[in-house]
Enzyme design. Structure first.
Site, short mmCIF file in Angstrom:
data_model
loop_
_atom_site.label_atom_id
_atom_site.label_comp_id
_atom_site.label_asym_id
_atom_site.label_seq_id
_atom_site.Cartn_x
_atom_site.Cartn_y
_atom_site.Cartn_z
N ARG A 120 35.09 2.93 -42.94
CA ARG A 120 34.22 1.84 -43.34
C ARG A 120 34.48 0.66 -42.39
NH1 ARG A 120 36.49 3.83 -48.22
NH2 ARG A 120 34.94 4.71 -49.66
N LYS A 145 38.81 1.79 -50.63
CA LYS A 145 38.35 1.22 -51.89
C LYS A 145 39.29 1.59 -53.03
CE LYS A 145 33.35 0.77 -51.23
NZ LYS A 145 32.02 1.18 -51.74
N HIS A 186 36.12 9.37 -50.66
CA HIS A 186 35.28 9.32 -51.85
C HIS A 186 36.09 9.75 -53.06
CE1 HIS A 186 31.28 9.81 -49.44
NE2 HIS A 186 31.70 8.56 -49.48
N TYR A 220 25.39 14.21 -48.81
CA TYR A 220 25.20 14.58 -47.42
C TYR A 220 24.60 15.98 -47.28
CZ TYR A 220 27.71 10.37 -46.35
OH TYR A 220 28.07 9.06 -46.27
N ARG A 263 29.13 5.64 -40.08
CA ARG A 263 29.97 6.42 -41.00
C ARG A 263 29.16 7.55 -41.61
NH1 ARG A 263 34.23 6.31 -45.15
NH2 ARG A 263 33.31 6.31 -47.22
N HIS A 276 27.30 0.92 -41.18
CA HIS A 276 27.54 1.96 -42.18
C HIS A 276 26.84 3.26 -41.81
CE1 HIS A 276 29.51 2.85 -45.92
NE2 HIS A 276 28.42 3.37 -46.44
#
Length: 306
Positions: free
Chosen positions: A161, A184, A278, A287, A255, A252
């Protein structure tokens, strides 16, 4: 409308403070959480016609949640925005239940409204490489051009990120073969570093007029402070105009391109989930839809309908 109780005001403030101290939640995100939960509590007070305290929250049921969601949709809130608000409300109530020791399962069981998630818009492999090459030549200062290229190489080559790339400190140089990234939710993951990324960062450090310092930002702005992510966005704006790429060619998107191209090359979905950081495989599974959409686009071009 009845005013919230002091206890409820204090609980909301305590929850937000808890979130701020727990992870790198932005002020913008915290403001959205506050707005979502305050709106929910305001509705409940109007709906029940009384001032609600923290104890009263424990007595709420599915009908209260349905009434609130119906109210939000009737005032024009989209399904996507309502799903986000519901997530904020559930997070607050889950925290309150843990703090005060009550069972919130009947509230937390409220289902999120379904909505069509927008698919990520990755760049083609050729466009991603061209983007990096373009930013490597367009800045007046060679060190700034090298900096921008190094950041984009980390986004595309390692799937970072933008906040993770700009969060690297001087301790990370020279880049190792595997980076430990704190993403995150303060979660750590190990990310392999491709040789191109190590080389790009080394070129930047060699040209940078500011010394790389332990604990200091690796990527510097023109005046020597930590690099603002907006500067990378602006560099990509210039580059995509020069290359004729769409407005979706953002940091982004680099990524997204990393994940999509890995999947297209036969990458394992679980492995890609780990690389991206994730929390849920469902987030990574988007994806597969991107890849399928790309294949259908190629098919349609190769076999136009009569």
């Amino acid at each position: 409308m009845a005013e919230p109780s002091e206890g409820l005001h204090a609980a909301l403030a305590e929850w937000l403070s808890h979130l701020r101290g727990l992870s790198d939640v932005s002020d913008h995100t915290l403001a959205a959480y506050r707005r979502d939960v305050a709106g929910f509590l305001g509705f409940l007070q109007s709906h029940h016609g009384e001032s609600l305290g923290t104890a009263r929250i424990a007595t709420l049921g599915p009908s209260d949640m349905r009434a609130w969601m119906a109210h939000e949709r009737n005032r024009g809130l989209s399904a996507r925005s309502l799903a986000r608000a519901l997530s904020s409300v559930k997070s607050f109530i889950r925290w309150l239940a843990d703090r005060d020791g009550f069972d919130a399962s009947h509230i937390l069981s409220a289902r999120s409204p379904k909505y069509q998630r927008k698919l990520p818009r990755p760049l083609s492999e050729e466009a991603a490489v061209e983007m990096i090459s373009q930013v490597d030549t367009q800045a007046m200062e060679p060190w700034i051009a090298a900096r921008d290229a190094a950041v984009l190489t980390l986004l595309y080559g390692c799937g970072l990120r933008i906040s993770e790339a700009l969060g690297l400190t001087g301790d990370a140089h020279p880049l190792p073969e595997v980076l430990r990234i704190r993403g995150k939710g303060d979660k750590e993951r190990l990310v392999p570093v491709i040789p191109a990324a190590r080389a790009a960062v080394s070129d930047y450090v060699r040209l940078c007029p500011y010394p790389v310092e332990t604990g200091g930002a690796l990527f510097r702005g023109a005046r020597g402070g930590a690099l603002n992510p907006r500067m990378i966005s602006k560099a990509m704006e210039r580059a995509r105009m020069a290359l004729g790429l769409p407005s979706t060619a953002t940091p982004h998107a680099m990524r997204h391109s990393f994940a999509t191209h890995l999947l297209a090359a036969g990458g394992d979905l679980r492995a890609i989930q780990e690389l991206l950081g994730h929390a849920s495989l469902a987030t990574t599974q988007i994806y597969t839809a991107v890849d399928a959409a790309r294949l259908m686009e190629i098919y349609d071009k190769a076999h136009p309908r009569a």
